[in-house]
Design a protein around this motif. Structure first.
Motif, PDB file in Angstrom:
ATOM      1  N   TYR A 293      -9.761  -3.393   4.585  1.00 57.07           N
ATOM      2  CA  TYR A 293     -10.230  -4.587   5.286  1.00 57.07           C
ATOM      3  C   TYR A 293     -11.743  -4.676   5.142  1.00 57.07           C
ATOM      4  CZ  TYR A 293     -10.944  -8.155   8.843  1.00 57.07           C
ATOM      5  OH  TYR A 293     -11.294  -9.308   9.498  1.00 57.07           O
TER       6      TYR A 293
ATOM      7  N   LEU B 187       3.474  -6.502   0.121  1.00 59.92           N
ATOM      8  CA  LEU B 187       3.777  -5.234   0.786  1.00 59.92           C
ATOM      9  C   LEU B 187       5.172  -4.713   0.473  1.00 59.92           C
ATOM     10  CD1 LEU B 187       2.129  -5.982   4.242  1.00 59.92           C
ATOM     11  CD2 LEU B 187       1.306  -4.398   2.508  1.00 59.92           C
TER      12      LEU B 187
ATOM     13  N   VAL C 242      -4.735   0.900   3.341  1.00 57.59           N
ATOM     14  CA  VAL C 242      -4.932  -0.484   3.792  1.00 57.59           C
ATOM     15  C   VAL C 242      -6.425  -0.759   3.878  1.00 57.59           C
ATOM     16  CG1 VAL C 242      -4.440  -2.171   5.602  1.00 57.59           C
ATOM     17  CG2 VAL C 242      -2.781  -0.355   5.104  1.00 57.59           C
TER      18      VAL C 242
ATOM     19  N   LEU D 149      -0.422  -7.003   9.220  1.00 56.88           N
ATOM     20  CA  LEU D 149       0.037  -7.232   7.843  1.00 56.88           C
ATOM     21  C   LEU D 149       1.546  -7.049   7.734  1.00 56.88           C
ATOM     22  CD1 LEU D 149      -2.605  -5.481   5.517  1.00 56.88           C
ATOM     23  CD2 LEU D 149      -2.281  -7.927   5.877  1.00 56.88           C
TER      24      LEU D 149
ATOM     25  N   ALA E  59       3.668  -9.797   9.136  1.00 58.60           N
ATOM     26  CA  ALA E  59       3.623 -11.046   8.365  1.00 58.60           C
ATOM     27  C   ALA E  59       4.619 -11.060   7.217  1.00 58.60           C
ATOM     28  CB  ALA E  59       2.216 -11.272   7.813  1.00 58.60           C
TER      29      ALA E  59
ATOM     30  N   TYR F 112      -4.687  -3.899  12.290  1.00 58.66           N
ATOM     31  CA  TYR F 112      -4.664  -4.722  11.082  1.00 58.66           C
ATOM     32  C   TYR F 112      -3.430  -4.418  10.236  1.00 58.66           C
ATOM     33  CZ  TYR F 112      -6.070  -6.761   6.629  1.00 58.66           C
ATOM     34  OH  TYR F 112      -6.113  -7.497   5.465  1.00 58.66           O
ATOM     35  N   THR F 113      -3.077  -3.135  10.117  1.00 58.82           N
ATOM     36  CA  THR F 113      -1.868  -2.764   9.382  1.00 58.82           C
ATOM     37  C   THR F 113      -0.640  -3.344  10.050  1.00 58.82           C
ATOM     38  OG1 THR F 113      -2.962  -0.670   8.813  1.00 58.82           O
ATOM     39  CG2 THR F 113      -0.616  -0.828   8.378  1.00 58.82           C
TER      40      THR F 113
ATOM     41  N   HIS G  26      -0.966  -7.237  -3.085  1.00 57.64           N
ATOM     42  CA  HIS G  26      -0.940  -7.821  -1.739  1.00 57.64           C
ATOM     43  C   HIS G  26       0.494  -8.030  -1.251  1.00 57.64           C
ATOM     44  CE1 HIS G  26      -0.941 -11.336  -4.516  1.00 57.64           C
ATOM     45  NE2 HIS G  26       0.002 -11.749  -3.698  1.00 57.64           N
TER      46      HIS G  26
ATOM     47  N   GLY H  62      -4.260  -5.237   1.127  1.00 56.45           N
ATOM     48  CA  GLY H  62      -5.199  -5.931   2.003  1.00 56.45           C
ATOM     49  C   GLY H  62      -5.275  -7.396   1.630  1.00 56.45           C
ATOM     50  N   GLU H  63      -5.912  -8.183   2.485  1.00 54.94           N
ATOM     51  CA  GLU H  63      -6.052  -9.611   2.220  1.00 54.94           C
ATOM     52  C   GLU H  63      -6.934  -9.854   0.996  1.00 54.94           C
ATOM     53  OE1 GLU H  63      -6.102 -12.024   6.305  1.00 54.94           O
ATOM     54  OE2 GLU H  63      -7.308 -10.204   6.418  1.00 54.94           O
TER      55      GLU H  63
ATOM     56  N   CYS I  65     -10.847  -8.465   0.082  1.00 56.14           N
ATOM     57  CA  CYS I  65     -11.199  -7.269   0.854  1.00 56.14           C
ATOM     58  C   CYS I  65     -11.832  -6.180  -0.021  1.00 56.14           C
ATOM     59  CB  CYS I  65      -9.982  -6.719   1.585  1.00 56.14           C
ATOM     60  SG  CYS I  65      -8.742  -5.985   0.502  1.00 56.14           S
TER      61      CYS I  65
END
Length: 320
Positions: free
Chosen positions: A228, A214, A226, A253, A256, A249-250, A212, A47-48, A51
């Motif tokens: 948040y 992945l 995951v 991620l 990215a 959200y997954t 973080h 997660g970011e 979180c």
């Protein structure tokens, strides 16, 4: 039976104001996290930043006292244990910290650092402790002749190996890896990850791997959760998360993750707008709603964290 079970874990930090330090609000760092961990398994927690990943790990170990929820180690609730009972079970639960330099005592040499937990929990003679320390150093790729050196005399990767040896010193069942490779360069990361995998096979260790990155999580984890804003939004096997992610959200991620290929089409990437909301004032309903490109009216109602497929859990209204 799982070696570790976490049920509805919460950790709130009070916000105080005024002369009398009255509690006016609470930071919901962890807000209802549940998962299980089996012997010999690695659960990746991603997660970011901010979180609540590290707070989960610290709360599991009782380094931070949980506000609510259960942490069951082999059926025993750690949250209800007193200081003496908790001390007896400390040998089974260990942690590898993110910063391998600040987590090592600069006044002690490496032999003393690794021997300290052995002296605290086992009654062994000094020659036996010294032999045990030498074996541990050799196991993690260090020379036993280096045990008289101090932490500042080692590289970052070597210091992380010292931290791993210290965690292994009391033969644990569960190790919390809190960003254990994030401070290392890529080649050293690979060495430490392979070392952790070898130790897991050899000692049947269970890892809660907080990270973080992945790509690292994909390589080492059997299952991935995951997070948040203090909650788990999706949990499944590593392969299913990376091949068939469902929560928006997954998906964001995973999109990215940089792909080193100029021919790859990046038009389908999901780019999130806005910033992570404050845990002091989380959004109403689904906490991801303000940033979610698929948000609907029903998202103003909190989603239920549920199992929609075998061993695939999600908290999202988009999937019935």
């Amino acid at each position: 039976m799982p070696v570790l079970e976490v049920e509805n874990l919460k950790k709130y930090y009070p916000v105080r104001k005024g002369f009398f330090q009255k509690i006016v609000n609470q930071v919901k760092a962890v807000d209802g996290v549940s998962f299980s961990l089996n012997a010999g398994e690695t659960l990746g927690l991603v997660g970011e930043s901010g979180c609540g990943k590290t707070t989960v790990g610290r709360s599991v170990l009782r380094l931070a006292t949980p506000t609510a929820g259960k942490v069951l180690f082999k059926g025993k609730d750690l949250a209800k244990m007193d200081r003496e009972d908790l001390r007896k079970i400390r040998t089974s639960l260990q942690i590898i910290f993110q910063d391998p330099f600040s987590s090592l005592n600069p006044r002690l040499n490496v032999g003393q650092i690794i021997a300290e937990p052995i002296r605290n929990y086992e009654k062994l003679s000094m020659p036996m402790i010294r032999q045990r320390v030498g074996d541990l150093m050799a196991r993690v790729g260090l020379r036993p002749t280096q045990m008289r050196r101090y932490p500042h005399e080692f590289s970052g990767g070597q210091r992380q190996r010292i931290g791993i040896a210290r965690a292994l010193a009391v033969n644990p069942d569960v190790i919390i890896c809190d960003e254990a490779v994030s401070a290392l360069d890529v080649s050293i990361q690979a060495q430490i990850i392979n070392l952790l995998k070898d130790l897991q096979e050899e000692m049947n260790l269970a890892y809660l791997f907080i990270a973080h990155d992945l790509s690292v999580v994909e390589y080492i984890s059997h299952r991935v959760a995951v997070m948040y804003l203090g909650r788990i939004v999706e949990l499944s096997s590593g392969r299913q998360i990376y091949e068939k992610a469902l929560h928006p959200y997954t998906i964001a991620l995973l999109s990215a993750i940089p792909i080193p290929d100029p021919l790859v089409n990046h038009d389908k990437e999901m780019v999130l707008s806005g910033d992570v909301p404050s845990p002091l004032d989380p959004p109403r309903g689904c906490t991801f709603r303000p940033r979610c490109p698929m948000a609907k009216e029903i998202c103003f109602t909190p989603p239920v964290y549920r199992e929609i497929e075998p061993d695939h859990w999600i908290a999202c209204h988009l999937y019935p």
